[in-house]
Design an enzyme around this catalytic site. Structure first.
Site, short mmCIF file in Angstrom:
data_model
loop_
_atom_site.label_atom_id
_atom_site.label_comp_id
_atom_site.label_asym_id
_atom_site.label_seq_id
_atom_site.Cartn_x
_atom_site.Cartn_y
_atom_site.Cartn_z
CB SER A 5 23.62 22.67 -13.89
OG SER A 5 22.36 22.79 -13.24
CG ASN A 24 32.98 20.21 -10.97
OD1 ASN A 24 33.86 21.04 -10.83
ND2 ASN A 24 32.32 20.06 -12.10
CG ASP A 82 28.49 21.90 -13.70
OD1 ASP A 82 29.56 21.48 -14.17
OD2 ASP A 82 27.78 21.27 -12.89
CG ASP A 92 29.72 17.48 -20.99
OD1 ASP A 92 30.46 16.79 -21.72
OD2 ASP A 92 29.12 17.03 -20.00
CG HIS A 106 27.82 13.79 -12.56
ND1 HIS A 106 28.23 13.50 -13.83
CD2 HIS A 106 28.37 14.98 -12.22
CE1 HIS A 106 29.01 14.50 -14.25
NE2 HIS A 106 29.11 15.40 -13.30
CG HIS A 109 32.73 17.25 -13.91
ND1 HIS A 109 31.61 18.00 -14.11
CD2 HIS A 109 33.74 17.91 -14.54
CE1 HIS A 109 31.92 19.06 -14.81
NE2 HIS A 109 33.20 19.03 -15.10
N GLY A 110 31.91 14.98 -10.43
CA GLY A 110 31.40 13.86 -9.64
C GLY A 110 32.22 13.57 -8.41
P1 13P Z 1 28.64 15.36 -7.50
O1 13P Z 1 27.34 14.80 -8.00
O2 13P Z 1 29.59 14.30 -7.10
O3 13P Z 1 28.45 16.36 -6.43
O4 13P Z 1 29.34 16.11 -8.74
C1 13P Z 1 28.93 17.38 -9.15
C2 13P Z 1 29.45 17.74 -10.49
O5 13P Z 1 30.31 17.11 -11.06
C3 13P Z 1 28.88 18.94 -11.09
O6 13P Z 1 29.35 19.13 -12.39
O1 G3H Z 2 26.75 17.53 -12.67
C1 G3H Z 2 25.71 18.05 -12.40
C2 G3H Z 2 25.46 18.87 -11.20
O2 G3H Z 2 25.40 18.08 -10.04
C3 G3H Z 2 24.25 19.70 -11.39
O3 G3H Z 2 23.11 18.94 -11.33
O4 G3H Z 2 21.95 19.25 -13.49
O5 G3H Z 2 20.70 18.55 -11.43
O6 G3H Z 2 21.58 20.88 -11.64
P1 G3H Z 2 21.75 19.43 -12.03
ZN ZN Z 3 29.72 17.39 -13.51
#
Ligand code: 13P
Ligand code: G3H
Ligand code: ZN
Length: 326
Positions: free
Chosen positions: A50, A267, A83, A105, A181, A224-225
């Site tokens: 990320s 993800n 990401d 995104d 998320h 995601h999430g």
């Molecule tokens: P989680 O927070 O559910 O692990 O999702 C991660 C994510 O979507 C990263 O892009």
């Molecule tokens: O969707 C986000 C991922 O969980 C990454 O999280 O932005 O804190 O690295 P972060």
């Molecule tokens: Zn995500």
């Protein structure tokens, strides 16, 4: 083998009813835990970084860590993916700097602006053999600086997906069907209590996933999430000085169902964070005299490996699929 883009992985995942795990990486132990599990289970994998991870660990360190994993695991295909790319410049820096896949995104932008930004990234990426993920719809939760409150998220509109995919040329599409998320995916008010006194979250919107898939036959969808927030680790955190009340994730059976449909990338980040933090908290509670980081990072890495192994086998269905994805 060298790093690959996501094309072949998604083609096989779609055809054979599984999903590729996309795990977030921030440091050496996380990269090792994930890739050791994938190597032992002969699974293809997406390692994703990320904006926050690049700010924390530095682009070069992360790329080199992933390159080390490629060298240590030559039998499995590995994608290095950005990401939640926030803008064209970040995507370009990652494409120029060794990533084989990026997400742009633009989900918070008006439709036309999302299309224009996504297409700009696709044009640059495709000329260089890099695959691109776009997003339509917004998830609740926190990712980097963007925080979307529960109730303010918006599900993907199936009537928009054909135009978005056609005009941008993206290789995969992230959609919003009720995941979010972080470790607090559902408020207790959104859940129902079952007979064992356990909070059960509302089901994902499979009707939206099915409507999207009908509009885009053969096209890879991304969720995601999708952490499940294992209660054993929430308990471990809370029993060892932490405070994570009402941490609730997506039930794994629902993710398995999605993986068997058109969802080709799932993800997962929060589950690995929880495993790591729970393990370290417990280690220090059990051994208050210890101070060598290797002693607590070793069991943390081992537990990340086991949770990834569990996901590959029981949730994603991609264990044993490395060869067909090459
Ligand atoms: P989680 O927070 O559910 O692990 O999702 C991660 C994510 O979507 C990263 O892009
Ligand atoms: O969707 C986000 C991922 O969980 C990454 O999280 O932005 O804190 O690295 P972060
Ligand atoms: Zn995500």
């Amino acid at each position: 083998m060298a790093l690959v883009n996501s094309k072949k992985m998604f083609e096989m995942a779609y055809k054979n009813g599984y999903a590729i795990g996309a795990f977030n990486v921030n440091n050496m132990e996380i990269v090792q835990g994930i890739t050791e599990a994938c190597k032992e289970e002969n699974a293809p994998v997406i390692l994703q970084v990320s904006k926050g991870a690049r700010a924390y660990a530095n682009h070069t360190y992360l790329v080199k860590l992933v390159e080390a994993a490629v060298q240590e695991c030559p039998e499995i295909p590995i994608v290095l993916h950005l990401d939640h790319g926030p803008d064209f410049e970040t995507c370009k820096a990652c494409i120029d700097g060794g990533f084989t896949s990026v997400m742009i995104d633009g989900s918070h932008l008006p439709f036309e602006e999302n299309i224009a930004l996504t297409k700009k990234v696709v044009d640059y990426a495709h000329e260089r053999g890099v695959t691109v993920e776009g997003e339509l719809g917004t998830l609740a939760g926190i990712e980097d600086e963007v925080k979307v409150e529960h109730g303010k998220e918006s599900y993907t509109k199936p009537e928009e997906v054909i135009e978005f995919v056609t005009r941008t040329g993206v290789d995969s599409l992230a959609i919003a069907i009720g995941t979010s998320h972080g470790a607090y995916k559902f408020t207790p008010e959104q859940c129902t209590l079952n007979e064992d006194g356990i909070l059960v979250p509302p089901p994902l919107r499979f009707d939206i996933l099915e409507a999207v898939s009908k509009k885009l036959p053969g096209f890879p969808i991304v969720l995601h999430g999708s952490s499940s927030v294992p209660q054993e680790y929430v308990k471990m955190v809370n029993e060892n000085g932490g405070k994570m009340p009402n941490a609730i994730g997506v039930p794994e059976e629902q993710l398995r169902k999605a993986a068997a449909l058109s969802v080709c990338k799932i993800n997962i980040d929060s589950d690995l964070r929880l495993a790591m933090t729970g393990t370290i908290r417990k280690f220090y509670n059990d051994h208050p005299d210890k101070f060598d980081p290797r002693e607590y990072l070793k069991p943390a890495r081992a537990n990340i490996k086991e949770i990834v192994r569990h996901k590959l086998i029981n949730v994603l269905g991609c264990a044993g699929k490395a060869d067909e994805c090459k």
